[in-house]
Scaffold this motif. Structure first.
Motif, short mmCIF file in Angstrom:
data_model
loop_
_atom_site.label_atom_id
_atom_site.label_comp_id
_atom_site.label_asym_id
_atom_site.label_seq_id
_atom_site.Cartn_x
_atom_site.Cartn_y
_atom_site.Cartn_z
N LEU A 100 33.16 -21.39 38.50
CA LEU A 100 33.11 -20.96 39.90
C LEU A 100 31.75 -21.31 40.52
N ARG A 120 38.40 -41.03 29.97
CA ARG A 120 37.08 -41.62 30.17
C ARG A 120 36.42 -40.96 31.35
N ARG A 121 36.30 -39.68 31.32
CA ARG A 121 35.78 -38.99 32.49
C ARG A 121 34.43 -38.36 32.22
N LEU A 135 34.19 -31.50 33.18
CA LEU A 135 34.23 -32.67 34.05
C LEU A 135 33.19 -32.61 35.17
N ASP A 144 42.20 -44.73 31.68
CA ASP A 144 42.20 -43.81 32.82
C ASP A 144 42.27 -42.36 32.40
N VAL A 145 42.76 -42.12 31.21
CA VAL A 145 43.06 -40.74 30.84
C VAL A 145 41.85 -40.05 30.23
N THR A 163 45.15 -28.79 29.71
CA THR A 163 45.61 -27.66 30.54
C THR A 163 47.10 -27.74 30.86
N GLN A 164 47.75 -28.82 30.48
CA GLN A 164 49.14 -29.00 30.94
C GLN A 164 50.15 -28.38 30.02
N GLU A 202 41.51 -23.96 32.54
CA GLU A 202 41.16 -24.66 33.79
C GLU A 202 39.66 -24.57 34.04
N LYS A 226 38.81 -11.86 35.39
CA LYS A 226 39.94 -12.48 34.70
C LYS A 226 39.89 -14.00 34.86
N PRO A 227 40.65 -14.71 34.05
CA PRO A 227 40.66 -16.17 34.15
C PRO A 227 41.18 -16.63 35.52
N LEU A 228 40.90 -17.88 35.86
CA LEU A 228 41.27 -18.39 37.18
C LEU A 228 42.77 -18.31 37.39
N LEU A 229 43.54 -18.79 36.43
CA LEU A 229 44.99 -18.86 36.63
C LEU A 229 45.80 -18.15 35.55
N ARG A 276 37.86 -26.89 31.76
CA ARG A 276 38.01 -28.29 32.19
C ARG A 276 37.08 -28.58 33.37
N MET A 277 36.98 -27.62 34.30
CA MET A 277 36.08 -27.82 35.44
C MET A 277 34.64 -28.02 34.95
#
Lengths: 373, 319
Positions: B130, B295-296, B178, B292-293, B264-265, B171, B68-71, B174-175
């Motif tokens: 993971l 540029r990762r 990034l 900052d938002v 994710t928010q 999530e 299942k998904p993480l969260l 996104r992991m």
């Protein structure tokens, strides 16, 4: 005859408790934590775990938190040497949170402000993640157990179904990885003791550092969840008085305590004394009566990326619609049926026993004894 | 010299076709298939992957992954692919069993053993996330990471903002985004419109007159109906095979590199792939807004393919 009976009774009274004690099976436990050292809550709690005769400590898994995982691992290894317990394996765990990062944290602080003083390994002036430094007397000689923390946790729980107590005193990254990979271990663990979060819903480092990991762990159907929140640790402080009790008992750790607490004065403007959060969790595993009062709560972590990212979310059970509702509900009486949803715990959460009041005297006795005998 | 591929998949009907394409590519060695909960539950996903490998007469180990998904609460897509994910045609159970090792560890081992490994993800990104959390340094050893997922600068398929693979475990997505992996994003938009297999394409494939080609069409029967309901477009929409087509030969796509992040928010835009298509984050005038938002992490994003060439490649793979 009467005399014999008295003699038997006397023998039983004297030896009975010892006999019962010897028969008690040891608690199988895994310590997952961020072992900063050589003093402070992370390290003293580790010494307690390594010295407690009631525990069968299967391994220590490390994680970043107060300190990065590299130095934390050095201090965990050193703790096993200091206590003559190099039979206990140390397995390295996660260096970084699952989703969170220092950079994002700093962005959030710019946008919303900073609500937690101590940032641990995210401190703006923290050492770089790979930097280690020698404990007093030099680096430990004992070697790390190869493998990863999450796998060790899975393997141990599967090898001892129903027996393992998880002691979690750092961010919950390793535990989250373990349960995400293998959800079936959750009901196979005997209990999970977590130092983290706030019973008042505020920020606390362990959950704040890796909020998604904490949320994953808190949302699992563990058989028993026991939480030492930030506020409970605040009731027990290390102090000159307490540490003097350890040094004057002249036990095996007296010289260590003297060295790190008394031999050199703390840096100007700082204090050696701090709250004993992790030690309290250890004490409560050994003797639940050290907690005078617990409350059932449903705890979660805010994982929306706003000002309260990583703060604890608290849901407290309520038996009934609060009485004051009646005074404000308009011309009709309160419809309790319609308020049922409000009285039901959030579906994704589970009841946890949250430690609220500590028997300080008993705690100090347990601490001094473990450090001294 | 064969290229090493690892396929991470929530094996349903379009995944099966993508797996066939990789197994049939002469210059590709599929070192492992890892399965994850997504379109169907992870056990069904494993069965489907094993069945597909068997049908191709290939010898590839299949590793079962995360359930299942993480969260987030797990939501499958059986309404689209059928209860068994393969259109409910009653395919027999596979003969070979999955491997004992966990998919997450299989990914870590495959990366360590095959420098430059090409990872193709066809499902939610839970396994890969993971693996990266367990061993972050694998990110630097991966050659390419082709991700079927997202709806870059366009509408989604499960919500107006999001495509299923990213939405179901945002999530994890996104992991991965990034992590520093060299991500090549193949969005849902690429398999729509003229990339959809229409009746004449289906006839062409059925006329190949072999088991694998027939299976490729038949197992998508349920998906075809669901796609018609979903979009009004008639035909078989094949997101995963398009991703595999681009994984096998990136030169067939029109790509550009941008900052990419995953929402994710918000519940409204959960799982949205936010792509800085105009590179506004690099513009000094936008610095205060975006610096900052957004540029990762950069990823290559595929915008278009030649639909005729894609279909020709598919037909060739099924021959």
């Amino acid at each position: 005859m009467k005399r014999l009976a008295i003699a038997i009774l006397f023998t039983f009274l004297v030896l009975g408790p010892a006999f019962v004690f010897a028969q008690q099976p040891k608690i199988k436990i895994i310590a997952d934590q961020d072992s900063a050292g050589p003093e402070g809550t992370n390290f003293l709690s580790l010494l307690m775990l390594l010295r407690a005769p009631q525990l069968d400590l299967l391994g220590i898994t490390t994680v970043s938190g107060d300190q990065w995982v590299e130095p934390a691992t050095v201090f965990a290894l050193w703790a096993t040497e200091l206590t003559g317990r190099t039979d206990v394996p140390v397995i390295k765990g996660a260096e970084l949170p699952l989703v969170n990062s220092q950079r994002e944290q700093e962005t959030r602080e710019k946008l919303f402000g900073s609500y937690l003083g101590w940032h641990g390994s995210f401190n703006p002036d923290a050492p770089n993640p790979k930097e280690t430094w020698a404990p007093p007397g030099g680096y430990p000689k004992v070697k790390l157990r190869p493998g990863r923390a999450a796998d060790f946790i899975i393997d141990m729980i599967r090898a001892h179904p129903g027996e393992i107590v998880l002691y979690c005193a750092g961010p919950l990254t390793n535990i989250a990885l373990a349960v995400s990979m293998d959800h079936d271990i959750v009901p196979l663990a005997k209990a999970i003791y977590i130092m983290g979060g706030s019973s008042a819903g505020g920020p606390e480092l362990n959950w704040w550092w890796d909020p998604e990991a904490a949320a994953i762990v808190l949302r699992q159907p563990w058989k028993q969840i026991v939480i030492t929140p930030f506020e409970a640790g605040g009731q027990v402080w290390s102090s000159e008085r307490l540490m003097k009790r350890v040094t004057s008992a002249a036990g095996p750790l007296a010289s260590h305590v003297k060295q790190v607490y008394f031999d050199k004065p703390p840096m100007a403007g700082t204090s050696m004394w701090s709250m004993m959060w992790d030690e309290l969790t250890v004490a409560s595993i050994l003797d639940p009566s050290v907690i005078r009062k617990s409350e059932t709560m449903y705890l979660d972590v805010d994982i929306t990326h706003g000002p309260k990212y990583g703060h604890t979310v608290v849901w407290k059970p309520m038996d009934d619609v609060p009485e004051f509702f009646a005074a404000y509900s308009g011309p009709r009486p309160v419809d309790k049926e319609k308020w049922k949803g409000h009285l039901t715990p959030p579906a994704h959460l589970h009841a946890a026993s949250v430690q609220m009041e500590v028997d300080v005297e008993k705690f100090e006795k347990i601490f001094v004894e473990l450090m001294s005998h | 010299m064969q290229r090493a591929f690892l396929i991470d998949t929530d094996t349903a009907s379009d995944d099966a076709v993508a797996i066939i394409m990789a197994l049939r590519a002469p210059d590709v060695r599929v070192v492992a298939i890892t399965t994850v909960a997504g379109n169907v539950d992870v056990q069904q996903s494993t069965r489907n992957a094993l069945y597909t490998v068997e049908l191709c007469g290939a010898d590839v180990p299949v590793f079962t992954g995360v359930a299942k998904p993480l969260l987030r609460r797990y939501e499958n897509a059986t309404w689209f692919h059928g209860r068994d994910g393969l259109g409910d045609h009653g395919y027999p159970p596979p003969k070979r069993a999955p491997e004992r090792m966990h998919a997450v560890d299989a990914i870590i081992e495959a990366v360590d053993a095959n420098p430059g490994l090409i990872i193709v993800t066809l499902g939610p990104l839970t396994n890969l996330a993971l693996a990266l959390a367990k061993k972050p340094d694998i990110a630097a050893k991966v050659g390419r990471c082709v991700v079927m997922g997202g709806a870059p600068c366009c509408e989604g398929n499960v919500t107006p903002a999001a495509e299923y693979n990213i939405w179901v475990d945002p999530e994890a997505a996104r992991m991965v985004m990034l992590s520093g992996l060299p991500v090549e994003l193949v969005g849902w938009h690429l398999c729509r419109g003229d990339a959809v297999l229409h009746d004449e394409d289906i006839t062409r494939i059925m006329n190949l007159n072999n088991n694998v080609a027939r299976f490729a069409i038949e197992c998508n029967s349920h998906a075809r109906k669901a796609y018609k309901t979903q979009t009004g477009e008639d035909g078989i929409c094949l997101p995963d095979p398009v991703a595999m087509y681009l994984a096998l030969d990136p030169s067939v796509g029109n790509w550009s590199e941008h900052y990419v992040d995953v929402e994710t928010q918000s519940e409204l835009t959960r799982g949205m792939t936010v792509v800085d298509r105009l590179n506004v984050a690099d513009d000094d005038r936008n610095r205060t807004v975006w610096a900052d938002v957004l540029r990762r992490a950069r990823a290559k994003v595929c915008w278009t393919i030649d639909d005729r060439l894609w279909k020709a490649a598919l037909v060739a793979a099924l021959q």
